[in-house]
Write a protein that holds these residues in place. Structure first.
Motif, PDB file in Angstrom:
ATOM      1  N   ASP A 528       0.873  -1.178   0.000  1.00  0.00           N
ATOM      2  CA  ASP A 528       0.000   0.000   0.000  1.00  0.00           C
ATOM      3  C   ASP A 528       0.906   1.223   0.000  1.00  0.00           C
ATOM      4  N   ARG A 529       1.325   1.633  -1.192  1.00  0.00           N
ATOM      5  CA  ARG A 529       2.369   2.657  -1.310  1.00  0.00           C
ATOM      6  C   ARG A 529       1.977   3.976  -0.648  1.00  0.00           C
ATOM      7  N   GLU A 530       0.776   4.442  -0.966  1.00  0.00           N
ATOM      8  CA  GLU A 530       0.344   5.713  -0.402  1.00  0.00           C
ATOM      9  C   GLU A 530       0.170   5.614   1.102  1.00  0.00           C
ATOM     10  N   GLY A 531      -0.449   4.509   1.560  1.00  0.00           N
ATOM     11  CA  GLY A 531      -0.665   4.326   2.993  1.00  0.00           C
ATOM     12  C   GLY A 531       0.651   4.222   3.749  1.00  0.00           C
ATOM     13  N   HIS A 532       1.628   3.551   3.148  1.00  0.00           N
ATOM     14  CA  HIS A 532       2.935   3.386   3.794  1.00  0.00           C
ATOM     15  C   HIS A 532       3.644   4.736   3.910  1.00  0.00           C
ATOM     16  N   GLU A 533       3.602   5.523   2.830  1.00  0.00           N
ATOM     17  CA  GLU A 533       4.262   6.831   2.871  1.00  0.00           C
ATOM     18  C   GLU A 533       3.575   7.747   3.880  1.00  0.00           C
ATOM     19  N   ARG A 534       2.240   7.693   3.927  1.00  0.00           N
ATOM     20  CA  ARG A 534       1.496   8.517   4.885  1.00  0.00           C
ATOM     21  C   ARG A 534       1.832   8.108   6.319  1.00  0.00           C
ATOM     22  N   ALA A 535       1.991   6.787   6.558  1.00  0.00           N
ATOM     23  CA  ALA A 535       2.339   6.305   7.902  1.00  0.00           C
ATOM     24  C   ALA A 535       3.724   6.792   8.318  1.00  0.00           C
ATOM     25  N   ILE A 536       4.669   6.826   7.365  1.00  0.00           N
ATOM     26  CA  ILE A 536       6.021   7.309   7.676  1.00  0.00           C
ATOM     27  C   ILE A 536       5.976   8.791   8.036  1.00  0.00           C
ATOM     28  N   VAL A 537       5.205   9.577   7.247  1.00  0.00           N
ATOM     29  CA  VAL A 537       5.082  11.018   7.519  1.00  0.00           C
ATOM     30  C   VAL A 537       4.502  11.242   8.911  1.00  0.00           C
ATOM     31  N   ASP A 538       3.415  10.519   9.244  1.00  0.00           N
ATOM     32  CA  ASP A 538       2.788  10.664  10.567  1.00  0.00           C
ATOM     33  C   ASP A 538       3.772  10.304  11.674  1.00  0.00           C
ATOM     34  N   PHE A 539       4.573   9.254  11.436  1.00  0.00           N
ATOM     35  CA  PHE A 539       5.530   8.815  12.459  1.00  0.00           C
ATOM     36  C   PHE A 539       6.604   9.888  12.686  1.00  0.00           C
ATOM     37  N   VAL A 540       7.095  10.482  11.595  1.00  0.00           N
ATOM     38  CA  VAL A 540       8.132  11.520  11.723  1.00  0.00           C
ATOM     39  C   VAL A 540       7.571  12.736  12.455  1.00  0.00           C
ATOM     40  N   GLU A 541       6.341  13.109  12.141  1.00  0.00           N
ATOM     41  CA  GLU A 541       5.734  14.270  12.798  1.00  0.00           C
ATOM     42  C   GLU A 541       5.610  14.060  14.306  1.00  0.00           C
ATOM     43  N   ARG A 556      15.062   6.548  -3.137  1.00  0.00           N
ATOM     44  CA  ARG A 556      15.217   8.010  -3.124  1.00  0.00           C
ATOM     45  C   ARG A 556      13.867   8.694  -3.335  1.00  0.00           C
ATOM     46  N   ALA A 557      13.013   8.090  -4.168  1.00  0.00           N
ATOM     47  CA  ALA A 557      11.704   8.683  -4.445  1.00  0.00           C
ATOM     48  C   ALA A 557      10.876   8.780  -3.169  1.00  0.00           C
ATOM     49  N   GLN A 558      10.879   7.711  -2.371  1.00  0.00           N
ATOM     50  CA  GLN A 558      10.105   7.744  -1.132  1.00  0.00           C
ATOM     51  C   GLN A 558      10.706   8.730  -0.131  1.00  0.00           C
ATOM     52  N   LEU A 559      12.039   8.773  -0.054  1.00  0.00           N
ATOM     53  CA  LEU A 559      12.702   9.726   0.840  1.00  0.00           C
ATOM     54  C   LEU A 559      12.249  11.150   0.505  1.00  0.00           C
ATOM     55  N   ARG A 560      12.275  11.496  -0.775  1.00  0.00           N
ATOM     56  CA  ARG A 560      11.889  12.849  -1.182  1.00  0.00           C
ATOM     57  C   ARG A 560      10.393  13.084  -0.967  1.00  0.00           C
ATOM     58  N   GLY A 561       9.590  12.050  -1.223  1.00  0.00           N
ATOM     59  CA  GLY A 561       8.143  12.183  -1.036  1.00  0.00           C
ATOM     60  C   GLY A 561       7.786  12.466   0.409  1.00  0.00           C
ATOM     61  N   VAL A 562       8.417  11.737   1.331  1.00  0.00           N
ATOM     62  CA  VAL A 562       8.163  11.941   2.761  1.00  0.00           C
ATOM     63  C   VAL A 562       8.647  13.327   3.186  1.00  0.00           C
ATOM     64  N   GLU A 563       9.845  13.696   2.744  1.00  0.00           N
ATOM     65  CA  GLU A 563      10.397  15.005   3.113  1.00  0.00           C
ATOM     66  C   GLU A 563       9.474  16.127   2.642  1.00  0.00           C
ATOM     67  N   LYS A 564       8.970  16.013   1.430  1.00  0.00           N
ATOM     68  CA  LYS A 564       8.109  17.055   0.866  1.00  0.00           C
ATOM     69  C   LYS A 564       6.781  17.148   1.618  1.00  0.00           C
ATOM     70  N   ALA A 565       6.274  16.013   2.134  1.00  0.00           N
ATOM     71  CA  ALA A 565       4.966  15.988   2.804  1.00  0.00           C
ATOM     72  C   ALA A 565       5.024  16.452   4.258  1.00  0.00           C
ATOM     73  N   LEU A 566       6.205  16.633   4.814  1.00  0.00           N
ATOM     74  CA  LEU A 566       6.329  17.042   6.215  1.00  0.00           C
ATOM     75  C   LEU A 566       5.922  18.501   6.402  1.00  0.00           C
ATOM     76  N   SER A 567       5.488  18.810   7.626  1.00  0.00           N
ATOM     77  CA  SER A 567       5.218  20.201   7.963  1.00  0.00           C
ATOM     78  C   SER A 567       6.530  20.979   7.953  1.00  0.00           C
TER      79      SER A 567
END
Length: 714
Positions: A528-541, A556-567
């Motif tokens: 679940d690519r989107e769900g996994h990336e969203r879970a990582i963002v929530d965890f970092v926050e 690298r794509a996921q690293l950048r995606g998570v970084e971009k989605a952070l507050s």
């Protein structure tokens, strides 16, 4: 058996080192010393010192904090000296090589009471060639061959002349020892190529600059050293040349391979053959244009005159065949028009390594032509070398021989490489044995299309078994991660290590109950690519403000995606690997921790190994997904195909064991010293839901486990 005198010498040296360096004795370190000493001292040999026993290798997994380097030096050095052998320490990284050379060996010499000398070994290509430097300082006028090949590689004429002037002055007055790595500034590859030679181009004692040669000065030091520090690549290169060329002969060596888990992959790189069709056509055309000049310079010698007569025929036979190879390669890759717009490169792998019949027939023809060309060039090179000897009278003036040998040797090397590649494409693989991987690469070279043929064994096991383990007097292989899923089978299979050798996992000095391994509720299946990336963002926050965190991403794509989605506030705390050089990133991270601020490193796979952030500099390692790698490179994909063709499961046989090693390495970033503590979080639920998950978890150190927020027994 380990006799009492040798045993006493090792024990006394160990006690002195502990006292001199104020170290605490470690149980795992003592076990390692004993195991190495028993193995090496128990090797049977004949009166000439040749090994006669087959239990001469020990493989030891010893985690961080064991004190591996001192252990293998203290155990192996006295045995090597007693048996009249040389100790070769080979590392996989420059960092460890420098530590051994500049810290561990000087400390051992200062405190152990052992009497020994040590030296660093590097390949010939790391040293300046004084003859080449001399020619460069004279503007290249003494060597007419410079205009043929090397001029096309040369760039920045003024910059090169300024560099040559600086190198010459520093070497002449003794401020520089002539090796590339000790020059204070980086030297451009194209410049360095003009200032060094390989083993074929070097004229050794026949060179007029032999007495001042940087490489042979270092060799003289090696000849008297009891301990030689090298790297895996140099040992493998020496073995590929037959052994005893740069390093002592394998039968006179006891090898220690530190960071030994890298050895199989390093070996594969050494046994891979490549041939760029466009590049070959370019050097053949240049040679064709230079035949008049070659004849004028060398045909005064009768044998050379006869050999030169055959060169035009060889070139004329090769050029159309290589044109065929270029066209056939594009046809087989289903890209007759070459690469698409914007496409930089493209692989085309042959299934199970099987080249089509038309390509195998073409390869067989090219093998014959390149073999003949290589023989001609080898004979020419032999005569040129003889002409440098004042006692030999070949009829060719020394100056002519000295000027033209580098070019002839260069061409000989290229002809041999071409012959090896086409032989690998034309040969049938042995029935029942793993096939070679064979593939094409379409790419651009200076704007022009290029087609490269490549062939590689899918396993280095057979070659290592024969050339290394079979020929050495004794060997030790060690690393913090040698087992996969808690067993040595994967390493044995890849490195050709026999069952009869000694294997041991040594206990760690660390208390792993000081760390918690958590698989939290937020962990989801990465499918679940989107769900996994969203879970990582929530965890970092949700991370604590003062935490020192290393987050490891698999893409690298996921690293950048998570970084971009952070507050924005949370993003300010992130130090991303692809935004900063590694050294700068680590420096900034440490500075933030020292200032009492939180810091989060976003890193890729390379940060899972070799990063050392002890104590408060790292209190939380977050692994975003299990480190599975798809064997999509030509070598890995061919091996996977072969395993599947024999009824095996490539995922369980390759991917899961490899992921186990990487997971252990990633978790190993947290506990670097006895007092370290913290948390490891795994944000991939497959470790709980898939059948391989339990095996991956059980291969990890005994951390306290926390599943979905509930503590469990380790």
């Amino acid at each position: 058996m380990l006799d009492e005198v040798l045993k006493g010498e090792i024990q006394t040296a160990y006690r002195r080192v502990l006292e001199g360096l104020d170290l605490t004795p470690r149980y795992g370190q003592r076990l390692m010393i004993a195991e190495i000493a028993r193995t090496l001292a128990g090797i049977e040999s004949d009166e000439a010192g040749r090994r006669t026993s087959d239990e001469h290798v020990c493989v030891l997994e010893a985690g961080t904090g064991t004190g591996k380097t001192l252990a293998y030096l203290l155990a192996a050095l006295p045995v090597a000296k007693a048996r009249g052998k040389r100790l070769v320490i080979a590392t996989a990284t420059v960092a460890l090589q420098e530590q051994v050379l500049h810290q561990d060996l000087p400390a051992l010499k200062a405190h152990s009471g052992l009497d020994f000398d040590f030296a660093l070994a590097k390949g010939r290509g790391r040293y300046i060639c004084v003859a080449r430097l001399d020619q460069a300082l004279d503007g290249g006028e003494e060597n007419p061959t410079l205009s043929l090949f090397e001029q096309s590689l040369a760039s920045g004429g003024d910059a090169f002349q300024a560099l040559a002037q600086s190198l010459g002055e520093a070497y002449g007055n003794g401020r520089w020892e002539g090796d590339r790595d000790s020059w204070p500034e980086a030297i451009d590859d194209s410049h360095w190529r003009r200032l060094t030679v390989d083993h074929r181009q070097c004229t050794n004692r026949r060179c007029g600059h032999f007495g001042a040669c940087a490489f042979f000065r270092s060799r003289r030091h090696l000849d008297s050293a009891d301990v030689i520090v090298a790297n895996h690549d140099l040992v493998l290169a020496d073995l590929a040349l037959g052994g005893g060329v740069v390093l002592p002969a394998p039968g006179d060596c006891i090898y220690v391979f530190d960071e030994g888990h890298h050895l199989p992959d390093k070996a594969l790189q050494h046994f891979t053959h490549r041939f760029a069709v466009g590049g070959a056509l370019r050097w053949l055309r240049t040679l064709k244009k230079s035949l008049t000049e070659l004849n004028t310079a060398l045909a005064v010698q009768p044998t050379l005159a006869r050999l030169l007569v055959g060169l035009p025929q060889a070139i004329d036979a090769l050029e159309p065949r290589l044109g065929e190879a270029f066209a056939l390669g594009h046809q087989l890759a289903e890209r007759p028009q070459g690469l698409a717009d914007g496409e930089e490169s493209r692989h085309h792998r042959f299934e199970m390594g099987r080249a089509p019949e038309a390509l195998r027939e073409l390869a067989a023809a090219l093998v014959v032509i390149f073999a003949e060309l290589a023989r001609t060039l080898e004979s020419m090179g032999d005569i040129l070398r003889e002409s440098l000897d004042p006692d030999k009278h070949t009829g060719l003036p020394r100056e002519q021989a000295e000027a033209w040998l580098p070019l002839v040797a260069l061409l000989h090397g290229r002809a041999l490489e071409a012959h090896a590649l086409w032989l690998a494409f034309g040969e049938q693989d042995e029935p029942g044995e793993p096939p070679r991987a064979r593939w094409l690469t379409l790419e651009r070279f200076g704007g022009d299309p290029e087609l490269t043929f490549s062939a590689s064994p899918v396993s280095a096991a057979h070659t290592l078994a024969r050339t290394l383990w079979g020929s050495s007097f004794g060997a030790v292989v060690t690393s913090a991660t040698l087992t996969a899923l808690g067993r040595f089978e994967r390493l044995q299979e890849r490195a050709g290590l026999a069952n009869r050798y000694r294997y041991q996992r040594l206990p760690s000095p660390f208390d792993y109950s000081r760390a918690v391994l958590s698989v939290p509720r937020e962990a989801v299946d990465p499918a679940d690519r989107e769900g996994h990336e969203r879970a990582i963002v929530d965890f970092v926050e949700a991370l604590g403000e003062q935490e020192a965190v290393l987050m490891l991403f698999s893409s690298r794509a996921q690293l950048r995606g998570v970084e971009k989605a952070l507050s924005a506030p949370r993003r300010e705390r992130v130090l991303a690997q692809d935004r900063l050089p590694k050294r700068e990133l680590i420096t900034r991270h440490r500075a933030r921790v020292d200032a009492g601020e939180g810091s989060i490193i976003f890193g890729l796979a390379s940060f899972a190994e070799g990063i050392d952030l002890p104590g408060d500099y790292l209190t939380h390692v977050v692994i975003t997904r299990l480190p599975f790698s798809v064997p999509d490179d030509p070598v890995g994909a061919t091996l996977a195909e072969w395993i599947e063709s024999r009824g095996g499961n490539p995922f369980m046989r390759i991917s899961v064991p490899d992921a186990s090693i990487k997971l252990v390495q990633a978790c190993g970033r947290l506990i670097r010293k006895e007092a370290d503590a913290g948390r490891i979080t795994l944000l991939d639920r497959r470790v709980l839901t898939r059948r391989y998950g339990r095996a991956l978890l059980d291969a990890l150190p005994p951390f306290v486990r926390e599943i979905d927020g509930v503590r469990q027994d380790a």
